[in-house]
Motif scaffolding. Structure first.
Motif, short mmCIF file in Angstrom:
data_model
loop_
_atom_site.label_atom_id
_atom_site.label_comp_id
_atom_site.label_asym_id
_atom_site.label_seq_id
_atom_site.Cartn_x
_atom_site.Cartn_y
_atom_site.Cartn_z
N LEU A 111 -28.41 48.87 14.28
CA LEU A 111 -29.58 48.78 15.15
C LEU A 111 -30.87 48.84 14.34
O LEU A 111 -31.85 48.18 14.69
N ALA A 112 -30.87 49.61 13.25
CA ALA A 112 -32.04 49.62 12.36
C ALA A 112 -32.23 48.24 11.75
O ALA A 112 -33.36 47.72 11.67
N ASP A 113 -31.12 47.63 11.32
CA ASP A 113 -31.20 46.29 10.74
C ASP A 113 -31.65 45.26 11.76
O ASP A 113 -32.24 44.23 11.40
N ALA A 114 -31.38 45.52 13.04
CA ALA A 114 -31.76 44.58 14.10
C ALA A 114 -33.20 44.77 14.55
O ALA A 114 -33.66 44.06 15.46
N GLY A 115 -33.92 45.72 13.94
CA GLY A 115 -35.33 45.91 14.28
C GLY A 115 -35.57 46.72 15.53
O GLY A 115 -36.64 46.60 16.15
N ALA A 116 -34.63 47.58 15.93
CA ALA A 116 -34.75 48.33 17.18
C ALA A 116 -35.64 49.56 17.05
O ALA A 116 -36.08 50.11 18.06
N PHE A 117 -35.92 50.01 15.80
CA PHE A 117 -36.63 51.27 15.62
C PHE A 117 -37.90 51.09 14.80
O PHE A 117 -38.02 50.17 14.00
N ARG A 118 -38.83 52.02 14.98
CA ARG A 118 -40.05 52.05 14.18
C ARG A 118 -39.80 52.80 12.87
O ARG A 118 -39.02 53.73 12.82
#
Length: 457
Positions: A111-118
């Motif tokens: 999910l981090a790789d998918a851009g879900a987080f700041r």
């Protein structure tokens, strides 16, 4: 052990809610700290986990905040493959717009790789937050993503360390293990006990209750070196290296000599869930009974040894560690990770919550409760107990894609494990060499893998 953990959870609840004015809320009075926001939408996996793990801390630290829970409900990401899981999570984010999300480690990296987080790094730099106060293993795990950025923080972590029976080592005249011992050293020491004719039946140099087969231990040794028998990113068996041959031979030799104990406890399967009864668990706890010179274990073993001291003197060390990098062991994990979703409408509120929940006062709460290892390195000092230091002296390896994002179908593993068991048994009985076993696994295992991966892959 459940009784110990329940008592500790009750202590945590008391420490946060009753002792908060004296111990915890004092940490909120920093002159430079901005006034705490009063409202937050908190995303959680499920409300039960939140109630058990975090409600007491949130209510103790933020008594005047309006916190609205947004549970994921029946969205079980861990049962989905990567693309589907990311799609479902993004749908949840769009629908609920959480400011802060407490997630498990399984989906953190994809999910981090998918851009879900700041990126939390912007706030860390702005507020001059010192990341050196944390376990380096936790920080490294948080940065284990494509961009190498800090997308999350975890207030606790888990890992295993080497426990040893000092009394047993003295009794047999064998020198005690040294700090940061590799598996080669541990198994060599284990063999020393086997070579002593006076070793009692049912006693071993090394035993771990969750290792049920020689290949279980081979995998642990391999993971300690940052290796896996299968490439979960690209597909393919990876067991033909000299390192694999060395590890396979080392474990097979130790089992052949009888220096390693196998867990023979009985298990029951009910509705697809495997259970081990209390009597079986107690029967397999050979280290606590003083029948095993060495084992590895988590912090709960230490809590048990301290809550009800055994009949022998024991010690604990970092390890077993990698021969390539003595700071690394076979596993390290942060169960719950705090992230700020990109859709958050109150990102400053979320960051203030993260900063507070990873502060020294909360770390001291973990130390007083004694349930989990705080990710802050001063935990042993706060507990006034240096036996906890080894947990803070090791890291894990960067993680390959897990079963959610892996290209390897789950159907592959059962027939492959059967093939592995056959080859290991033949190696132990000297019917084939380690080289022959691994060559067969490479060829036959690759056929199984090719047959299980859909053509579209």
């Amino acid at each position: 052990m459940n009784e110990i953990r329940n008592r500790a959870r009750q202590t945590l609840l008391w420490a946060v809610t009753v002792a908060a004015p004296a111990v915890l809320l004092s940490g909120c009075q920093s002159e430079n700290k901005p006034e705490a926001p009063k409202e937050l939408v908190l995303g959680v996996i499920d409300e039960e986990t939140y109630n058990y793990q975090f409600r007491a801390i949130f209510e103790g630290r933020f008594p005047d905040w309006k916190i609205t829970l947004a549970p994921m409900g029946d969205r079980k990401l861990y049962e989905m493959r990567g693309g589907e899981a990311i799609k479902v999570f993004n749908e949840y984010l769009e629908l609920n717009q959480p400011d802060l999300f407490i997630m498990n480690s399984l989906m953190y990296q994809p999910l981090a790789d998918a851009g879900a987080f700041r990126d939390l790094g912007q706030w860390v730099s702005r507020d001059a937050m010192d990341l050196n106060v944390f376990s380096p293993g936790m920080i490294e795990q948080m940065k284990d993503n494509e961009e190498g950025k800090l997308f999350g923080l975890s207030p606790s972590f888990r890992t295993s360390v080497l426990y040893y029976n000092k009394t047993m080592f003295r009794s047999y005249g064998i020198e005690e293990p040294q700090e940061r011992m590799t598996w080669s050293g541990v198994l060599s020491l284990s063999d020393r006990f086997t070579q002593d004719a006076s070793l009692e039946e049912g006693s071993y140099g090394f035993y771990e209750p969750y290792i049920r087969s020689p290949f279980d231990l081979v995998q642990v040794v391999a993971q300690t070196e940052g290796l896996s028998f299968v490439d979960t990113r690209n597909g393919g068996i990876t067991m033909q290296s000299e390192e694999w041959k060395r590890m396979w031979r080392m474990v097979a030799d130790s089992y052949r000599r009888g220096s390693l104990g196998l867990n023979g406890r009985k298990q029951k399967v009910v509705d697809g869930v495997t259970y081990v009864g209390k009597e079986e668990q107690e029967a397999s706890d050979l280290f606590y009974k003083g029948k095993v010179a060495m084992t590895y274990g988590q912090v709960d073993l230490m809590q048990k040894l301290k809550a009800k001291p055994p009949s022998f003197e024991w010690g604990v060390l970092p390890g077993p560690v990698s021969e390539r990098d003595p700071e690394r062991t076979w596993w390290f994990n942060s169960d719950y990770i705090f992230v700020v979703p990109t859709v958050a409408s109150r990102p400053e509120s979320a960051w203030n919550a993260i900063r507070e929940l990873h502060s020294e006062p909360v770390g001291k709460v973990y130390a007083s409760a004694g349930t989990d290892l705080s990710s802050l390195k001063d935990y042993p000092k706060w507990k006034n107990d240096l036996d906890y230091e080894p947990f803070y002296q090791q890291k894990g390896w960067p993680k390959p894609p897990n079963f959610v994002t892996s290209v390897i179908p789950t159907e592959f593993y059962q027939p492959f494990n059967k093939l592995v068991a056959e080859q290991m048994e033949a190696t132990i009985s000297n019917q084939i060499t380690a080289e022959e076993a691994l060559e067969a696994l490479q060829q036959e295992g690759q056929k199984l893998l090719d047959g299980s991966i859909p053509a579209s892959k």
